[in-house]
Enzyme design. Sequence first.
Site, PDB file in Angstrom:
ATOM      1  N   ASP A  19       3.879  -3.383  -0.005  1.00 20.35           N
ATOM      2  CA  ASP A  19       4.996  -2.440  -0.132  1.00 20.35           C
ATOM      3  C   ASP A  19       4.561  -1.209  -0.935  1.00 20.35           C
ATOM      4  O   ASP A  19       3.692  -1.302  -1.797  1.00 20.35           O
ATOM      5  CB  ASP A  19       6.159  -3.169  -0.832  1.00 20.35           C
ATOM      6  CG  ASP A  19       7.483  -2.485  -0.594  1.00 20.35           C
ATOM      7  OD1 ASP A  19       7.538  -1.495   0.171  1.00 20.35           O
ATOM      8  OD2 ASP A  19       8.484  -2.944  -1.178  1.00 20.35           O
ATOM      9  N   ARG A  32       4.845  10.220   4.689  1.00 17.04           N
ATOM     10  CA  ARG A  32       4.841   8.755   4.586  1.00 17.04           C
ATOM     11  C   ARG A  32       3.730   8.129   5.432  1.00 17.04           C
ATOM     12  O   ARG A  32       3.122   7.126   5.055  1.00 17.04           O
ATOM     13  CB  ARG A  32       6.191   8.179   5.055  1.00 17.04           C
ATOM     14  CG  ARG A  32       7.360   8.478   4.158  1.00 17.04           C
ATOM     15  CD  ARG A  32       8.659   7.942   4.770  1.00 17.04           C
ATOM     16  NE  ARG A  32       8.579   6.518   5.077  1.00 17.04           N
ATOM     17  CZ  ARG A  32       8.742   5.555   4.178  1.00 17.04           C
ATOM     18  NH1 ARG A  32       9.006   5.854   2.927  1.00 17.04           N
ATOM     19  NH2 ARG A  32       8.650   4.292   4.540  1.00 17.04           N
ATOM     20  N   HIS A  36       0.773   5.034   5.064  1.00 21.28           N
ATOM     21  CA  HIS A  36       0.448   3.885   5.929  1.00 21.28           C
ATOM     22  C   HIS A  36      -1.043   3.878   6.283  1.00 21.28           C
ATOM     23  O   HIS A  36      -1.670   2.816   6.324  1.00 21.28           O
ATOM     24  CB  HIS A  36       1.290   3.919   7.207  1.00 21.28           C
ATOM     25  CG  HIS A  36       2.762   3.728   6.954  1.00 21.28           C
ATOM     26  ND1 HIS A  36       3.247   2.752   6.114  1.00 21.28           N
ATOM     27  CD2 HIS A  36       3.860   4.390   7.422  1.00 21.28           C
ATOM     28  CE1 HIS A  36       4.574   2.815   6.072  1.00 21.28           C
ATOM     29  NE2 HIS A  36       4.970   3.805   6.852  1.00 21.28           N
ATOM     30  N   TRP A  68      12.463  -2.157  12.560  1.00 22.38           N
ATOM     31  CA  TRP A  68      12.868  -1.362  13.733  1.00 22.38           C
ATOM     32  C   TRP A  68      13.941  -0.349  13.377  1.00 22.38           C
ATOM     33  O   TRP A  68      14.202   0.582  14.144  1.00 22.38           O
ATOM     34  CB  TRP A  68      13.383  -2.284  14.855  1.00 22.38           C
ATOM     35  CG  TRP A  68      12.337  -3.191  15.418  1.00 22.38           C
ATOM     36  CD1 TRP A  68      12.236  -4.531  15.207  1.00 22.38           C
ATOM     37  CD2 TRP A  68      11.239  -2.847  16.279  1.00 22.38           C
ATOM     38  NE1 TRP A  68      11.141  -5.041  15.876  1.00 22.38           N
ATOM     39  CE2 TRP A  68      10.523  -4.033  16.544  1.00 22.38           C
ATOM     40  CE3 TRP A  68      10.786  -1.647  16.847  1.00 22.38           C
ATOM     41  CZ2 TRP A  68       9.381  -4.068  17.348  1.00 22.38           C
ATOM     42  CZ3 TRP A  68       9.651  -1.679  17.649  1.00 22.38           C
ATOM     43  CH2 TRP A  68       8.965  -2.870  17.887  1.00 22.38           C
ATOM     44  N   ARG A  70      13.762   1.804  11.115  1.00 21.72           N
ATOM     45  CA  ARG A  70      13.135   3.037  10.570  1.00 21.72           C
ATOM     46  C   ARG A  70      13.195   4.160  11.601  1.00 21.72           C
ATOM     47  O   ARG A  70      13.391   3.910  12.786  1.00 21.72           O
ATOM     48  CB  ARG A  70      11.673   2.748  10.218  1.00 21.72           C
ATOM     49  CG  ARG A  70      11.595   1.780   9.076  1.00 21.72           C
ATOM     50  CD  ARG A  70      10.209   1.656   8.517  1.00 21.72           C
ATOM     51  NE  ARG A  70      10.307   0.820   7.341  1.00 21.72           N
ATOM     52  CZ  ARG A  70       9.548   0.922   6.273  1.00 21.72           C
ATOM     53  NH1 ARG A  70       8.594   1.811   6.220  1.00 21.72           N
ATOM     54  NH2 ARG A  70       9.728   0.140   5.242  1.00 21.72           N
ATOM     55  N   LEU A 130     -12.498 -16.717   6.737  1.00 17.98           N
ATOM     56  CA  LEU A 130     -11.080 -16.407   6.487  1.00 17.98           C
ATOM     57  C   LEU A 130     -10.301 -16.300   7.791  1.00 17.98           C
ATOM     58  O   LEU A 130     -10.820 -15.770   8.786  1.00 17.98           O
ATOM     59  CB  LEU A 130     -11.002 -15.054   5.759  1.00 17.98           C
ATOM     60  CG  LEU A 130      -9.600 -14.492   5.537  1.00 17.98           C
ATOM     61  CD1 LEU A 130      -8.929 -15.177   4.353  1.00 17.98           C
ATOM     62  CD2 LEU A 130      -9.629 -12.986   5.308  1.00 17.98           C
ATOM     63  N   LEU A 187      12.047 -11.348  -1.538  1.00 18.65           N
ATOM     64  CA  LEU A 187      11.187 -11.936  -0.504  1.00 18.65           C
ATOM     65  C   LEU A 187      11.303 -11.240   0.851  1.00 18.65           C
ATOM     66  O   LEU A 187      10.421 -11.394   1.706  1.00 18.65           O
ATOM     67  CB  LEU A 187      11.503 -13.425  -0.316  1.00 18.65           C
ATOM     68  CG  LEU A 187      10.906 -14.374  -1.353  1.00 18.65           C
ATOM     69  CD1 LEU A 187      11.347 -15.801  -1.077  1.00 18.65           C
ATOM     70  CD2 LEU A 187       9.373 -14.305  -1.333  1.00 18.65           C
ATOM     71  N   SER A 188      12.388 -10.509   1.061  1.00 16.06           N
ATOM     72  CA  SER A 188      12.559  -9.740   2.300  1.00 16.06           C
ATOM     73  C   SER A 188      12.246 -10.549   3.567  1.00 16.06           C
ATOM     74  O   SER A 188      11.509 -10.083   4.435  1.00 16.06           O
ATOM     75  CB  SER A 188      11.702  -8.467   2.264  1.00 16.06           C
ATOM     76  OG  SER A 188      12.087  -7.658   1.190  1.00 16.06           O
TER      77      SER A 188
END
Length: 232
Positions: A19, A32, A36, A68, A70, A130, A187-188
């Site tokens: 975040d 913005r 990202h 979605w 946004r 991983l 926790l969203s």
Amino acid sequence: MNTNSHKKELPKHIAIIMDGNGRWANERGLKRTVGHEEGAKTVREITKHCNSIGVKYLTLYAFSTENWSRPKLEIEFLMKLLEKYLKSELNIYLDNNVRFKAIGDISRFSKSLQEMIKKSEKATKNATGLTQVLALNYGSQDEILRAIKKLNEQHLEVTKQNFEKCLDTAGIPDVDLLIRTSGEVRLSNYLLWQNAYAEMFFVNTYWPEFTTNELDDIISDYQNRERRFGGI
Ligand code: FPP
């Protein structure tokens, strides 16, 4: 459960809510979307680091079922960025023995993004280092409802084991360590079932400036916490 058995052990499964990309960019007078892009670089660094220190699963919240809502342009940018990231990463995954897996309902994505996701999963399925799990159009409530539908369709008895087999994370152990960046403490809708016993760390750093050093510090703190799993 022997309370000391988990001390000093590396977390097997780290989950991160990445975040703060937008705020990182805004505070620098940038768009913005630049946040990202920088965030994608952090994804690469943190993945590489987790693989090199021996973490087995890293699950990253890249796009939620709520994202979605946004602005359309930001969504389009994120979709393009994801596709670009996956294309550029495939050889890096293969060179580094990293397995790629997506969780979430990817059917809402463009055909080309869906194909890229499937191609990356298929090409890396035998890697033993991983496993990088990207949560894509993921929401925990949506995942749980889809799992219940699967249980019903397959006429399976409702047991913990059968239910977990129907989750997107089937075969992946529960989260040991959950990290959320940017100072938000919630926790969203992220891995609600799988986080049942996770140790949680909420840090103020924005995702684009989160470093491998900060991750190492969090892992050290985690190793000094006592996990009791409901015991004493
Ligand atoms: C939250 O920050 C971040 C997202 C909703 C998207 C996460 C995407 C990335 C880290 C980059 C692309 C990912 C990959 C795997 C290549 P925010 O935009 O909500 O920030 P804010 O809360 O400060 O506005």
